[in-house]
Design a protein around this motif. Structure first.
Motif, PDB file in Angstrom:
ATOM      1  N   ALA A 584       0.827  -1.205   0.000  1.00 39.34           N
ATOM      2  CA  ALA A 584       0.000   0.000   0.000  1.00 39.34           C
ATOM      3  C   ALA A 584       0.865   1.260   0.000  1.00 39.34           C
ATOM      4  O   ALA A 584       0.525   2.268  -0.632  1.00 39.34           O
ATOM      5  CB  ALA A 584      -0.933  -0.008   1.208  1.00 39.34           C
ATOM      6  N   THR A 585       2.000   1.210   0.701  1.00 35.16           N
ATOM      7  CA  THR A 585       2.913   2.349   0.742  1.00 35.16           C
ATOM      8  C   THR A 585       3.495   2.628  -0.640  1.00 35.16           C
ATOM      9  O   THR A 585       3.538   3.780  -1.096  1.00 35.16           O
ATOM     10  CB  THR A 585       4.043   2.098   1.751  1.00 35.16           C
ATOM     11  OG1 THR A 585       3.483   2.012   3.063  1.00 35.16           O
ATOM     12  CG2 THR A 585       5.084   3.203   1.718  1.00 35.16           C
ATOM     13  N   ALA A 586       3.941   1.571  -1.328  1.00 39.45           N
ATOM     14  CA  ALA A 586       4.497   1.747  -2.671  1.00 39.45           C
ATOM     15  C   ALA A 586       3.461   2.332  -3.622  1.00 39.45           C
ATOM     16  O   ALA A 586       3.758   3.231  -4.428  1.00 39.45           O
ATOM     17  CB  ALA A 586       5.016   0.413  -3.191  1.00 39.45           C
ATOM     18  N   ALA A 587       2.228   1.860  -3.522  1.00 40.85           N
ATOM     19  CA  ALA A 587       1.171   2.363  -4.393  1.00 40.85           C
ATOM     20  C   ALA A 587       0.851   3.823  -4.087  1.00 40.85           C
ATOM     21  O   ALA A 587       0.650   4.639  -4.997  1.00 40.85           O
ATOM     22  CB  ALA A 587      -0.075   1.501  -4.235  1.00 40.85           C
ATOM     23  N   CYS A 588       0.822   4.156  -2.789  1.00 39.41           N
ATOM     24  CA  CYS A 588       0.528   5.533  -2.377  1.00 39.41           C
ATOM     25  C   CYS A 588       1.604   6.480  -2.882  1.00 39.41           C
ATOM     26  O   CYS A 588       1.317   7.542  -3.444  1.00 39.41           O
ATOM     27  CB  CYS A 588       0.410   5.603  -0.860  1.00 39.41           C
ATOM     28  SG  CYS A 588       0.095   7.262  -0.216  1.00 39.41           S
ATOM     29  N   ARG A 589       2.862   6.087  -2.715  1.00 39.82           N
ATOM     30  CA  ARG A 589       3.959   6.946  -3.145  1.00 39.82           C
ATOM     31  C   ARG A 589       4.007   7.077  -4.673  1.00 39.82           C
ATOM     32  O   ARG A 589       4.320   8.149  -5.202  1.00 39.82           O
ATOM     33  CB  ARG A 589       5.287   6.402  -2.607  1.00 39.82           C
ATOM     34  CG  ARG A 589       5.434   6.599  -1.096  1.00 39.82           C
ATOM     35  CD  ARG A 589       6.789   6.162  -0.590  1.00 39.82           C
ATOM     36  NE  ARG A 589       7.036   6.695   0.748  1.00 39.82           N
ATOM     37  CZ  ARG A 589       8.198   6.587   1.398  1.00 39.82           C
ATOM     38  NH1 ARG A 589       9.219   5.952   0.828  1.00 39.82           N
ATOM     39  NH2 ARG A 589       8.350   7.113   2.597  1.00 39.82           N
ATOM     40  N   GLN A 590       3.692   6.000  -5.357  1.00 36.71           N
ATOM     41  CA  GLN A 590       3.680   6.051  -6.818  1.00 36.71           C
ATOM     42  C   GLN A 590       2.604   7.019  -7.304  1.00 36.71           C
ATOM     43  O   GLN A 590       2.826   7.829  -8.223  1.00 36.71           O
ATOM     44  CB  GLN A 590       3.427   4.658  -7.391  1.00 36.71           C
ATOM     45  CG  GLN A 590       3.342   4.605  -8.913  1.00 36.71           C
ATOM     46  CD  GLN A 590       4.624   5.032  -9.586  1.00 36.71           C
ATOM     47  OE1 GLN A 590       5.714   4.778  -9.066  1.00 36.71           O
ATOM     48  NE2 GLN A 590       4.511   5.690 -10.730  1.00 36.71           N
ATOM     49  N   ALA A 591       1.465   6.979  -6.656  1.00 34.88           N
ATOM     50  CA  ALA A 591       0.375   7.875  -7.038  1.00 34.88           C
ATOM     51  C   ALA A 591       0.742   9.332  -6.754  1.00 34.88           C
ATOM     52  O   ALA A 591       0.464  10.231  -7.564  1.00 34.88           O
ATOM     53  CB  ALA A 591      -0.893   7.490  -6.288  1.00 34.88           C
ATOM     54  N   ARG A 592       1.372   9.584  -5.609  1.00 40.83           N
ATOM     55  CA  ARG A 592       1.777  10.939  -5.261  1.00 40.83           C
ATOM     56  C   ARG A 592       2.832  11.461  -6.242  1.00 40.83           C
ATOM     57  O   ARG A 592       2.792  12.619  -6.666  1.00 40.83           O
ATOM     58  CB  ARG A 592       2.364  10.968  -3.845  1.00 40.83           C
ATOM     59  CG  ARG A 592       1.414  10.517  -2.741  1.00 40.83           C
ATOM     60  CD  ARG A 592       0.638  11.697  -2.138  1.00 40.83           C
ATOM     61  NE  ARG A 592      -0.183  11.219  -1.039  1.00 40.83           N
ATOM     62  CZ  ARG A 592       0.223  11.196   0.237  1.00 40.83           C
ATOM     63  NH1 ARG A 592       1.430  11.611   0.544  1.00 40.83           N
ATOM     64  NH2 ARG A 592      -0.585  10.745   1.168  1.00 40.83           N
ATOM     65  N   SER A 593       3.789  10.620  -6.598  1.00 39.08           N
ATOM     66  CA  SER A 593       4.880  11.041  -7.482  1.00 39.08           C
ATOM     67  C   SER A 593       4.384  11.389  -8.876  1.00 39.08           C
ATOM     68  O   SER A 593       4.889  12.298  -9.530  1.00 39.08           O
ATOM     69  CB  SER A 593       5.942   9.934  -7.573  1.00 39.08           C
ATOM     70  OG  SER A 593       6.520   9.682  -6.310  1.00 39.08           O
ATOM     71  N   SER A 594       3.395  10.631  -9.333  1.00 43.25           N
ATOM     72  CA  SER A 594       2.900  10.855 -10.688  1.00 43.25           C
ATOM     73  C   SER A 594       1.887  11.995 -10.740  1.00 43.25           C
ATOM     74  O   SER A 594       1.520  12.418 -11.825  1.00 43.25           O
ATOM     75  CB  SER A 594       2.268   9.579 -11.229  1.00 43.25           C
ATOM     76  OG  SER A 594       1.164   9.186 -10.419  1.00 43.25           O
TER      77      SER A 594
END
Length: 594
Positions: A584-594
């Protein structure tokens, strides 16, 4: 070249360490012999050794704001007394217009002679609990000029001749200072520290001989310069500018004091130039910098950003060129503008602006801005002590601490103090403060979720609450950072602003301004927190395991961990089952970065 004058790296290292040992013995002498808590508990003092031609030779663990100008005071002593310097002399210097920091820093200088020649000057500088100001504080923020400030000024005044005290000066101080016995104990401790170094330096000269000692001085300063040359040559050529501002101060400074620092790096010439020319004129209050403080604070920002093993002395200073303006708020002050608060507020901003400008070079350089502000946790408190026959007391507290800045490879230190201290002072013991003064400290703790977020976070703010036990207590502080907080760099977020409240006997609260001159009566208290440090780098790049540890240790909240760092948890904090949800952390950070 002879055997005594040829460069010997082993002998240079041996004597350099011996000199540092002497400075540390000075430090221990002053720490253990002084009477006031600001010296023997908070360690608000510094010791150093200068050469006979007024170069800073060694400072060991001295505070940057104190020791980077020691050589200016040694030069002022020689200029004032010239050929009249004698064996057995000691001088008191606290004049901010001739090399000192501000009037509250009493500096004791002893010229050291060997075989009839002046070889060294020992320097012991200590912040006083009281210097005779018109208000019971050593930080007169509202003083229009030096006359309104009211402190006794001693421009390189001889206080001992032939090792005998000149009692006229002692009587002058006793007649003006609010706590004369406490001051006199600190006075003797400062002289004692300078005299201890005098004896040890004579022993050192007797062991190695005058020619060898002179060779060491030459080689140590040249070696230090070469270390600085090597460090600067590794930097890219750049011109870096950083702007900021000191907080407003009522109608006098409604928008604060704008500040600007430009750092030019020339690796080919191995020079760093610091330009403070584009700054306002002197202001009609106590925030003006002395030349020593403007120089020391800016140089500290450079040294904070490069190889920490480079010796801090006049050798390495040769590779830094300062550009100052006469009559400027951070330049050379025009008499009689007050420099009462010169060692902290504007000086803290200069440290921050210089080191954060260095962060513009690229990843891995410079630091974020560190926490600022002499708030209530560093207030000067005074009054009458009911426990000792209503005797008078006065002291500067060092209960509080601002959060340290995020750095390329480290989080900010919670025990940072303020930028001009850089973690080198002590935080007061609550128990000692309550023993020495009729004060009750309700709590002292880190304030969760206040550090500037970043790949390396700033340290959180420290919060506190205290008040008098019986008689009214005067409290004065000149806080900065209540309007303009410390800034993050390279994607790091800012720290929090300082806030303070006065709590009445009925429990109601009133928020206080940044500059406070007030009185607390029995049952009243002050509570608040200082600023936190800014973050370094993008918070989304912080290792999730570090974020988890911050939450478990009480540095961060679960809510901020998700909102600022993009870290999602499973489990419960209360039950200590909290864990990182990696997917969930990886997905959250990926969404924020993009």
């Amino acid at each position: 070249m002879t055997e005594e004058t040829r460069f010997d790296p082993y002998m240079t290292a041996i004597i350099a360490n011996r000199i540092d040992g002497i400075v540390r013995e000075m430090t221990n002498t002053l720490l253990r012999a002084a009477r006031s808590a600001v010296i023997n508990s908070a360690r608000d003092f510094s010791c150093s050794i200068c050469t006979a031609d007024d170069q800073l030779l060694a400072s060991a663990e001295g505070l940057p704001i104190h020791i980077f100008g020691s050589h200016m005071q040694a030069a002022a002593m020689r200029q004032a007394h010239g050929d009249d310097l004698k064996e057995g002399d000691c001088y008191l210097h606290n004049d901010p217009y001739t090399g000192n920091t501000h009037a509250a820093d009493h500096t004791f200088l002893v010229p050291v002679f060997f075989e009839g020649e002046h070889l060294f000057t020992t320097v012991a500088k200590a912040h006083q609990a009281d210097t005779g100001n018109s208000l019971p504080t050593t930080y007169m923020a509202g003083a229009k000029d030096q006359y309104a400030e009211g402190s006794l000024i001693f421009p390189s005044v001889r206080i001992q001749r032939d090792h005998r005290m000149i009692e006229d000066v002692v009587r002058m101080c006793r007649a003006r200072i609010r706590v004369p016995d406490q001051w006199y104990g600190d006075f003797l401790a400062g002289i004692g520290a300078a005299r201890v170094a005098e004896r040890r330096l004579k022993e050192l000269c007797a062991k190695y001989g005058r020619a060898q000692i002179k060779t060491f001085i030459r080689d140590w300063l040249d070696y230090s310069e070469q270390r600085m040359v090597q460090a600067i040559k590794k930097l890219p050529k750049a011109s870096l500018t950083r702007s900021g501002a000191h907080d407003p101060f009522g109608e006098l400074l409604p928008d604060g004091i704008p500040l600007k620092v430009t750092v030019a790096i020339d690796p080919d010439e191995a020079m760093v130039e610091i330009d403070l020319l584009d700054n306002p004129d002197n202001v009609d209050c106590g925030f003006n910098e002395s030349e020593a403080c403007a120089t020391a604070a800016s140089i500290a920002g450079v040294f904070n950003s490069i190889d920490p093993t480079i010796p801090r002395n006049s050798g390495s200073f040769r590779r830094i060129r300062m550009h100052l303006r006469d009559g400027a708020v951070c330049g050379r002050p025009k008499f009689p503008h007050s420099c009462s608060v010169a060692t902290t507020n504007i000086a803290d901003r200069l440290v921050n602006l210089t080191q954060s400008a260095m962060a513009q070079i690229g990843e891995g350089y410079g630091l974020a801005e560190g926490g600022i502000g002499l708030g209530a946790g560093m207030a000067v408190v005074s009054g009458l002590d009911h426990r000792f026959g209503d005797s008078r007391y006065i002291n500067q507290l060092h209960l509080g601490s601002s959060g340290g800045p995020g750095a390329p490879q480290a989080d900010g230190w919670p025990t940072y103090g303020i930028p001009v201290i850089g973690g080198l002072m002590y935080r007061d013991s609550v128990e000692i403060d309550e023993l020495k003064h009729p004060i009750e400290v309700r709590y002292l703790r880190l304030k969760t979720g206040t550090g500037g977020a970043g790949r390396q976070r700033g340290a959180p703010a420290l919060e506190f609450e205290y008040g008098p036990k019986e008689h009214p207590m005067d409290v004065l502080w000149p806080c900065d950072g209540t309007h303009y907080p410390p800034k993050g760099v390279r994607g790091g977020q800012d720290g929090v602003r300082a806030r303070h409240f006065k709590i009445a006997t009925d429990g109601s609260e009133t928020e206080l301004p940044n500059i406070v001159v007030d009185k607390l009566f029995k049952g009243e208290r002050v509570r608040g927190h200082h600023t936190s440090g800014g973050g370094y780098g993008d918070p989304l790049d912080r290792a999730p395991a570090k974020v988890l540890k911050d939450v478990l240790d009480g540095f961060e909240t679960v809510e901020r961990a998700e909102r600022l760092y993009g870290v999602i948890f499973t489990g419960s904090l209360d039950q200590r089952t909290l864990a990182v949800d990696a997917e969930a952390t990886a997905a959250c950070r990926q969404a924020r970065s993009s």
